[in-house]
Design a protein around this motif. Structure first.
Motif, mmCIF file in Angstrom:
data_model
loop_
_atom_site.group_PDB
_atom_site.id
_atom_site.type_symbol
_atom_site.label_atom_id
_atom_site.label_comp_id
_atom_site.label_asym_id
_atom_site.label_seq_id
_atom_site.Cartn_x
_atom_site.Cartn_y
_atom_site.Cartn_z
ATOM 1 N N ILE A 310 0.831 -1.211 0.000
ATOM 2 C CA ILE A 310 0.000 0.000 0.000
ATOM 3 C C ILE A 310 0.862 1.256 0.000
ATOM 4 O O ILE A 310 0.439 2.330 -0.437
ATOM 5 N N ASN A 311 2.101 1.120 0.462
ATOM 6 C CA ASN A 311 3.010 2.259 0.592
ATOM 7 C C ASN A 311 3.862 2.365 -0.674
ATOM 8 O O ASN A 311 5.022 1.965 -0.706
ATOM 9 N N ALA A 312 3.243 2.879 -1.729
ATOM 10 C CA ALA A 312 3.893 2.868 -3.039
ATOM 11 C C ALA A 312 3.496 4.103 -3.833
ATOM 12 O O ALA A 312 2.653 4.903 -3.413
ATOM 13 N N SER A 313 4.105 4.261 -4.994
ATOM 14 C CA SER A 313 3.749 5.354 -5.903
ATOM 15 C C SER A 313 3.793 4.839 -7.334
ATOM 16 O O SER A 313 4.406 3.802 -7.623
ATOM 17 N N TRP A 314 3.127 5.566 -8.217
ATOM 18 C CA TRP A 314 3.036 5.182 -9.624
ATOM 19 C C TRP A 314 4.015 6.012 -10.433
ATOM 20 O O TRP A 314 3.950 7.243 -10.435
ATOM 21 N N ALA A 431 -12.390 6.506 6.414
ATOM 22 C CA ALA A 431 -12.496 6.422 4.953
ATOM 23 C C ALA A 431 -11.088 6.341 4.379
ATOM 24 O O ALA A 431 -10.237 7.181 4.711
ATOM 25 N N LEU A 432 -10.844 5.355 3.542
ATOM 26 C CA LEU A 432 -9.532 5.189 2.910
ATOM 27 C C LEU A 432 -9.684 5.351 1.406
ATOM 28 O O LEU A 432 -10.383 4.577 0.758
ATOM 29 N N SER A 433 -9.039 6.393 0.863
ATOM 30 C CA SER A 433 -8.972 6.559 -0.591
ATOM 31 C C SER A 433 -7.629 6.040 -1.071
ATOM 32 O O SER A 433 -6.601 6.271 -0.430
ATOM 33 N N PHE A 434 -7.637 5.349 -2.206
ATOM 34 C CA PHE A 434 -6.372 4.826 -2.735
ATOM 35 C C PHE A 434 -6.372 4.870 -4.254
ATOM 36 O O PHE A 434 -7.421 4.957 -4.909
ATOM 37 N N ASP A 435 -5.164 4.828 -4.800
ATOM 38 C CA ASP A 435 -4.941 4.864 -6.246
ATOM 39 C C ASP A 435 -5.176 3.468 -6.798
ATOM 40 O O ASP A 435 -4.399 2.548 -6.537
ATOM 41 N N HIS A 436 -6.251 3.322 -7.576
ATOM 42 C CA HIS A 436 -6.642 1.990 -8.038
ATOM 43 C C HIS A 436 -5.723 1.430 -9.131
ATOM 44 O O HIS A 436 -5.858 0.274 -9.530
ATOM 45 N N ARG A 437 -4.776 2.230 -9.591
ATOM 46 C CA ARG A 437 -3.800 1.695 -10.548
ATOM 47 C C ARG A 437 -2.842 0.732 -9.871
ATOM 48 O O ARG A 437 -2.367 -0.228 -10.490
ATOM 49 N N LEU A 438 -2.529 0.999 -8.600
ATOM 50 C CA LEU A 438 -1.533 0.170 -7.910
ATOM 51 C C LEU A 438 -2.082 -0.496 -6.651
ATOM 52 O O LEU A 438 -1.413 -1.346 -6.060
ATOM 53 N N VAL A 439 -3.273 -0.107 -6.225
ATOM 54 C CA VAL A 439 -3.909 -0.715 -5.055
ATOM 55 C C VAL A 439 -5.274 -1.263 -5.490
ATOM 56 O O VAL A 439 -6.154 -0.490 -5.862
ATOM 57 N N ASP A 440 -5.410 -2.584 -5.447
ATOM 58 C CA ASP A 440 -6.709 -3.159 -5.810
ATOM 59 C C ASP A 440 -7.622 -3.185 -4.585
ATOM 60 O O ASP A 440 -7.230 -2.832 -3.471
ATOM 61 N N GLY A 441 -8.863 -3.623 -4.801
ATOM 62 C CA GLY A 441 -9.840 -3.629 -3.723
ATOM 63 C C GLY A 441 -9.442 -4.499 -2.553
ATOM 64 O O GLY A 441 -9.713 -4.163 -1.395
ATOM 65 N N GLU A 442 -8.784 -5.613 -2.823
ATOM 66 C CA GLU A 442 -8.382 -6.509 -1.744
ATOM 67 C C GLU A 442 -7.358 -5.855 -0.831
ATOM 68 O O GLU A 442 -7.495 -5.872 0.401
ATOM 69 N N LEU A 443 -6.311 -5.267 -1.440
ATOM 70 C CA LEU A 443 -5.261 -4.644 -0.641
ATOM 71 C C LEU A 443 -5.812 -3.457 0.144
ATOM 72 O O LEU A 443 -5.532 -3.312 1.345
ATOM 73 N N GLY A 444 -6.593 -2.622 -0.508
ATOM 74 C CA GLY A 444 -7.157 -1.469 0.185
ATOM 75 C C GLY A 444 -8.057 -1.895 1.338
ATOM 76 O O GLY A 444 -8.017 -1.284 2.423
ATOM 77 N N SER A 445 -8.842 -2.923 1.122
ATOM 78 C CA SER A 445 -9.752 -3.408 2.173
ATOM 79 C C SER A 445 -8.979 -3.970 3.354
ATOM 80 O O SER A 445 -9.361 -3.771 4.522
#
Length: 465
Positions: A310-314, A431-445
């Motif tokens: 989760i600790n990443a960048s694009w 509430a957690l917002s994340f970049d869906h290019r590198l974080v999918d629903g499973e990881l964010g959840s």
């Protein structure tokens, strides 16, 4: 009149106080012409697109001239203050006597000084158009220490420089395009600054004068007073600049670049609040800032440790996902100059007391408006606490370059099923917002669920750490 050599005057140029900044606004001068300054003394405060910063002078001497008044936006690499330093004789030169003003140039042909467009970093300059504003309160006869300043004064003398109307570069360009004489306009802006509305108001009667025969124009004709194009009693217009402008641009870029996904969870944080009260009595936490945000930050750091992706960048240019092995934890802070997000460097390596200390320093510095540009660079994940405003939750926008941001809502007593019975419990919504290019629903959840589980059972800070 004392003769000065060029070597006896030093020009201090607007530095790049951040990474790649191109301009800064002068907020306040701490010195005036004639004041003595020493190496390292703060002479002014400027606001960049990232923060307010105090600028120290790098040499000793006597202030000869302030090239720009407060409120002026100046390009990086442009001289902002002239200081007379000790020359060959070992003493700073005295102020020269006033020189007679040269014949003023025609008012309708306001010369545009040869300016210097700064390079991105440092003090190098290249010839181009400039955003330079007229000097305020400068001595009419002060000799210019640099060639570019001398070129500005050539042909119209110090007296003209003093009487030059106050207007920002875009307003000057508008006046030139419309053929409006700035000297004939009555300014309506703060501190006597001519606004775009003033120029537009003056343009219409000027056009009518130009189309009428010269003989028909009465000798005593006076241009009518400018009228604002909006009702000043019903509207206030605030220039978008500095931190607010940079934040707006960053948020628009983030919202339309990174595909945002936001997930929510409501959690019972009663035990966390009890732990906060216990920690306030702990001798290791004495004198430190202990509040729910501290334990929420620690919970997020533990969740990141359990889910490091989760600790990443694009990286768009290289088409790569860059996973960071450190956490620079950003904390969104509302300040008089707008929203800023300073971060705690290497937060994952800090103990709870160290994290509390860093969090307290970060908040105090932000409130004082003294956050440095370096403190706002390199963030990896951010927390925004909207609960302090009584808000239940929100859908936060990612800080540019980061993969996730956690919004914390207000903590309120609510009816909650606890051990099979409905009881009043302290509850909040995350509430957690994340970049869906590198974080999918499973990881964010997983990350959001881990944070919620820790806040519900804070002993997991020990068992999961």
């Amino acid at each position: 009149m004392t003769t000065m050599t060029e070597a006896s005057v030093r020009e201090f140029k607007m530095p790049d106080v951040g990474e790649g900044l191109t301009e800064a606004e002068i907020l306040k001068w701490y010195v005036q012409p004639g004041d003595t300054v020493t190496d390292g003394q703060v002479v002014c405060e400027v606001e960049t697109a990232k923060a307010a910063v105090e600028l120290p002078i790098p040499y000793d001497g006597v202030v000869r001239e302030l090239h720009f008044p407060e409120g002026t936006t100046v390009d990086v690499g442009t001289p902002i203050i002239a200081v007379a330093v000790a020359g060959a004789g070992g003493a700073a030169p005295e102020a020269p006597a006033e020189q007679p003003a040269a014949a003023p140039a025609p008012a309708k042909e306001e010369p545009k000084p040869e300016g210097r467009q700064p390079v991105l970093v440092g003090y190098g300059v290249a010839t181009s158009s400039t955003r330079r504003r007229p000097r305020k309160g400068a001595e009419a006869g002060s000799p210019a220490p640099a060639q570019a300043i001398q070129a500005e004064l050539n042909g119209h003398g110090g007296a003209v420089a003093e009487k030059r109307p106050l207007a920002k570069p875009p307003v000057r360009k508008l006046a030139k395009d419309l053929g409006v004489d700035l000297a004939a306009i009555i300014p309506s802006g703060p501190d006597g600054i001519i606004t775009r509305e003033d120029v537009h108001a003056a343009a219409t009667p000027r056009t009518a004068e130009q189309t009428a025969p010269v003989a028909a124009a009465p000798a005593t004709a006076v241009a009518p007073a400018p009228v604002a194009s909006y009702d000043t009693a019903r509207e206030t217009r605030i220039p978008v600049k500095g931190v607010r402008k940079a934040t707006a641009q960053a948020m628009v870029g983030s919202a339309f670049t990174a595909p945002h996904v936001t997930e929510f969870v409501t959690v019972d944080v009663t035990r966390t609040l009890k732990l906060v009260e216990e920690l306030k009595q702990d001798k290791d936490m004495q004198g430190l800032r202990v509040n729910p945000l501290l334990l929420i930050a620690k919970a997020l750091l533990v969740a990141i440790k359990r889910n490091p992706d989760i600790n990443a960048s694009w990286d768009e240019a290289n088409q790569e996902i860059v996973v960071k092995h450190y956490v620079n934890l950003g904390i969104a802070a509302a300040t008089p100059r707008g929203l800023i997000v300073p971060n705690i460097k290497d937060a994952q390596a800090k103990t709870l007391p160290q994290l509390a200390e860093a969090l307290g320093e970060l908040v105090a510095t932000a409130r004082e408006g003294k956050t440095s540009p370096a403190a706002m660079q390199g963030g990896t994940v951010t927390i925004t606490n909207v609960g302090v405003f009584g808000v239940d939750t929100g859908t936060p926008i990612l800080n540019p370059g980061e993969s996730a941001i956690l919004a914390v809502g207000a903590i309120k007593p609510q009816p909650w099923v606890h051990k099979g019975k409905v009881k009043p419990r302290q509850v909040t919504t995350l509430a957690l917002s994340f970049d869906h290019r590198l974080v999918d629903g499973e990881l964010g959840s997983k990350v959001l669920a881990d944070v919620a589980a820790i806040l519900e059972q804070p002993k997991r800070l020990i068992t999961w750490a």
